[in-house]
Design an enzyme around this catalytic site. Sequence first.
Site, PDB file in Angstrom:
ATOM      1  CG  ASP A 103      -2.988  -3.296  -3.654  1.00 28.65           C
ATOM      2  OD1 ASP A 103      -3.105  -3.492  -2.436  1.00 28.65           O
ATOM      3  OD2 ASP A 103      -3.274  -4.126  -4.533  1.00 28.65           O
TER       4      ASP A 103
HETATM    5  N1  URA Z   1      -7.847  -5.766  -4.533  1.00 25.95           N
HETATM    6  C1  URA Z   1      -6.534  -5.643  -4.815  1.00 25.95           C
HETATM    7  O1  URA Z   1      -5.887  -6.594  -5.222  1.00 25.95           O
HETATM    8  N2  URA Z   1      -5.961  -4.444  -4.640  1.00 25.95           N
HETATM    9  C2  URA Z   1      -6.628  -3.351  -4.220  1.00 25.95           C
HETATM   10  O2  URA Z   1      -6.061  -2.261  -4.097  1.00 25.95           O
HETATM   11  C3  URA Z   1      -7.986  -3.504  -3.936  1.00 25.95           C
HETATM   12  C4  URA Z   1      -8.574  -4.723  -4.100  1.00 25.95           C
END
Ligand code: URA
Length: 229
Positions: free
Chosen positions: A104
């Site tokens: 993310d």
């Molecule tokens: N899980 C998440 O919620 N976000 C990420 O970036 C990676 C794993």
Amino acid sequence: MRRLDQLLSSLGYCSRREAAAVVKAGRVKQDGVVLKKAEQKVEAARITLDDEPLEAPEGLLVVLHKPLGYVCTHADGEGPTIYELLPPRWMGRNPGVTSIGRLDKDTSGLLLITDIGPLVQRYTSPRAEVEKVYEVTVDKPLVPELVEIFAQGTLLLRGEEKPCLPAQLSLTSEFTASLTIQEGRYHQVRRMFASQGRHVTALHRARFGPYVLTDLPPGQWRWVPLPED
Ligand code: URA
């Protein structure tokens, strides 16, 4: 053996058309001998351009320390992209360079970058079960019962019918933990904690399969060996 002009363009050095001029200028050698024809067939490992070996002619694999605020898409408009952190020449490679899975925008940490399609499939397939380790900070105190809840393999994420695979949670302080998962569902870590009433306030991936960040600073990348099998 590959055509020299096709080889140089597929590695992002120049277009196929420009390769003719590059060769003509005497910049390309095979075993130290200047090559004359852009159409000739060559062995990539024996070629130099400006006396430097060609970069990763068999495919590249690097570990990137993704900083916070960067997105893992090629598209503009959502903020800086991880591709801006890589050598511009890589964007001209064909097959194209991509991340293996995504993090993310507000997650930092280890991201593998490659142009080897089968490697992407191997590591992102739902059956791959590659271990990923995340360092998590949450807004409400963590309790030991969560360790068992995450380990049971019965945790349901909102809107999903299939429970998460067992995950290993290790509490490191009242608000922090290390979580090891083998899946890669959408926003999985945030949603796992949300299912237990915790909002993730910071998320960092420290390991992906055999690859670790060690002391690589945010925004930097380094070469890593291709997996052996
Ligand atoms: N899980 C998440 O919620 N976000 C990420 O970036 C990676 C794993």
